[in-house]
Design a protein around this motif. Structure first.
Motif, PDB file in Angstrom:
ATOM      1  N   HIS A  25       5.507  48.318  64.438  1.00 55.49           N
ATOM      2  CA  HIS A  25       6.836  48.810  64.763  1.00 55.49           C
ATOM      3  C   HIS A  25       6.835  49.428  66.162  1.00 55.49           C
ATOM      4  CE1 HIS A  25      10.730  49.535  62.985  1.00 55.49           C
ATOM      5  NE2 HIS A  25      10.777  50.745  63.491  1.00 55.49           N
ATOM      6  N   VAL A 141      27.479  56.116  81.378  1.00 56.64           N
ATOM      7  CA  VAL A 141      27.129  56.648  80.056  1.00 56.64           C
ATOM      8  C   VAL A 141      25.763  56.102  79.625  1.00 56.64           C
ATOM      9  CG1 VAL A 141      27.741  56.694  77.615  1.00 56.64           C
ATOM     10  CG2 VAL A 141      29.534  56.916  79.347  1.00 56.64           C
ATOM     11  N   PHE A 145      22.013  57.990  79.019  1.00 59.22           N
ATOM     12  CA  PHE A 145      21.133  57.843  77.860  1.00 59.22           C
ATOM     13  C   PHE A 145      19.705  57.554  78.292  1.00 59.22           C
ATOM     14  CE2 PHE A 145      24.376  58.191  74.813  1.00 59.22           C
ATOM     15  CZ  PHE A 145      23.766  58.286  73.582  1.00 59.22           C
TER      16      PHE A 145
ATOM     17  N   LEU B  94      27.938  55.687  70.929  1.00 59.81           N
ATOM     18  CA  LEU B  94      26.516  55.374  70.856  1.00 59.81           C
ATOM     19  C   LEU B  94      25.786  56.152  69.762  1.00 59.81           C
ATOM     20  CD1 LEU B  94      25.412  55.047  74.585  1.00 59.81           C
ATOM     21  CD2 LEU B  94      26.407  53.365  73.073  1.00 59.81           C
ATOM     22  N   TRP B  95      26.121  57.422  69.607  1.00 58.67           N
ATOM     23  CA  TRP B  95      25.437  58.217  68.580  1.00 58.67           C
ATOM     24  C   TRP B  95      25.726  57.689  67.189  1.00 58.67           C
ATOM     25  CZ3 TRP B  95      21.352  60.698  69.652  1.00 58.67           C
ATOM     26  CH2 TRP B  95      21.193  61.292  70.911  1.00 58.67           C
ATOM     27  N   ILE B  98      23.561  54.617  66.699  1.00 52.75           N
ATOM     28  CA  ILE B  98      22.157  54.958  66.483  1.00 52.75           C
ATOM     29  C   ILE B  98      21.956  55.543  65.084  1.00 52.75           C
ATOM     30  CG2 ILE B  98      20.299  56.485  67.250  1.00 52.75           C
ATOM     31  CD1 ILE B  98      21.428  56.105  70.136  1.00 52.75           C
ATOM     32  N   GLU B 106      15.575  52.662  59.382  1.00 57.04           N
ATOM     33  CA  GLU B 106      14.384  53.481  59.597  1.00 57.04           C
ATOM     34  C   GLU B 106      14.069  54.352  58.387  1.00 57.04           C
ATOM     35  OE1 GLU B 106      13.397  53.013  63.380  1.00 57.04           O
ATOM     36  OE2 GLU B 106      14.529  51.471  62.332  1.00 57.04           O
TER      37      GLU B 106
END
Lengths: 182, 182
Positions: A25, A141, A145, B94-95, B98, B106
């Motif tokens: 992973h 943006v 990140f 984006l958050w 994720i 995960e």
DNA sequence: TAGTTCTTTCAAAGAGTTCTGAAAGTACAG
DNA sequence: CTGTACTTTCAGAACTCTTTGAAAGAACTA
């Protein structure tokens, strides 16, 4: 083979395969994790033949895997007086190992991503169109990140363990391990 | 093609490929990142043909990629009155994206690793040998790492952004544009 | 309904990765 | 120096993952 030896190898394989997955992973080949695990659990240096046997790998695969592990300084070679063959010993400091990979691989990779995004932002700044302005704002943006990731890595490497203190399973459990109840 | 359009597409490709790499590092296929990026930078819905053109992908590849992106709720389909073809729009939070992946992928993966390590520890506890006791101690160290990872994930999902506060590039730059809090 | 336009599917090709095992290489003992 | 024991190398095999593109499907229009 005794019953105890059988149980040992069953547990060993269970962990080796789990670590193999984790390591895969993380972008390495599975065998790296498997071989390291067997050496780590043994707590002692082992000859290549033992690894080949316990993990059902060809001699070639074991040799290549050990070479790679040594390049990452995660395994080292030891000589045993009186023994002709060589033995291999696992590094045990996990944080050291992780730091090394983060420092030598992730760091440069994230930097390259960030740099390309900066470059793209420079290009977009020259555009007068509405489309260009909007894209620039959004590209920024993404850039931020990338910068965040770079920051996290930098801090991790200086603080040795980022801000995982407070998640602290390690402090408690690594010593006592009251975990497996079944 | 105008010079401006050319510059735009150069920047677009630069970012798309960078994001593609990031996403690949995270275990997805590169095209997922590339397609999402083009849609994201456009700031508006785009037809599949445009993606195929700008990223030099076959219609089949674009279609499959868009399907996958929609399954992750990272892109959605939009219907334009008067247009026969369909348009696709990128998710911009984006958050949220994720979190979704961490939560749906995960989390279970790390849990399975931790469980296998626990199981192995149970097996090792039954061994009376010196070798067995040593291996158990070391297996517990690995287990505690798995637990640490599980904890970090859990906290990340509840706190929405883990303990990255303080690394704070995001507070300055991104919050206004990308992340509308919940 | 038939025709047009766009989308999805999937078998097969292509690309990339990993493993095997025989041969070459190395090191040591006698 | 020769034989033995072990390690490394690497070409080819095996395998996995990805993409292509043609055909089937779907949705709309006239």
């Amino acid at each position: 083979m005794t019953a105890a030896a059988h149980t040992f190898q069953e547990a060993e394989l269970l962990i080796a395969d789990a670590v193999g997955e984790v390591i895969e992973h993380w972008g390495f080949r599975k065998p790296l994790g498997r071989v390291w695990t067997v050496l780590y659990l043994a707590g002692d240096a082992l000859p290549a033949a033992t690894l080949s046997e316990r993990l059902s790998m060809s001699t070639g695969a074991v040799s290549m895997t050990l070479t790679e592990l040594q390049e990452w300084a995660v395994v080292r070679r030891v000589w045993r007086p009186g023994e002709r063959r060589e033995f291999f010993l696992a590094e045990t400091d996990l944080w050291k190992m992780i730091s090394k990979v983060v420092s030598e691989r992730e760091r440069f990779w994230v930097r390259s991503v960030r740099e390309r995004m900066e470059q793209a932002c420079v290009l977009l700044r020259t555009l007068p169109t509405e489309e260009g302005k909007g894209a620039l704002a959004r590209a920024r943006v993404l850039l931020s990140f990338a910068q965040l990731a770079e920051n996290v890595i930098e801090r991790f490497l200086t603080s040795r363990r980022a801000d995982f203190t407070g998640f602290g399973v390690l402090e408690k459990t690594a010593r006592t391990a009251a975990t497996e109840r079944r």
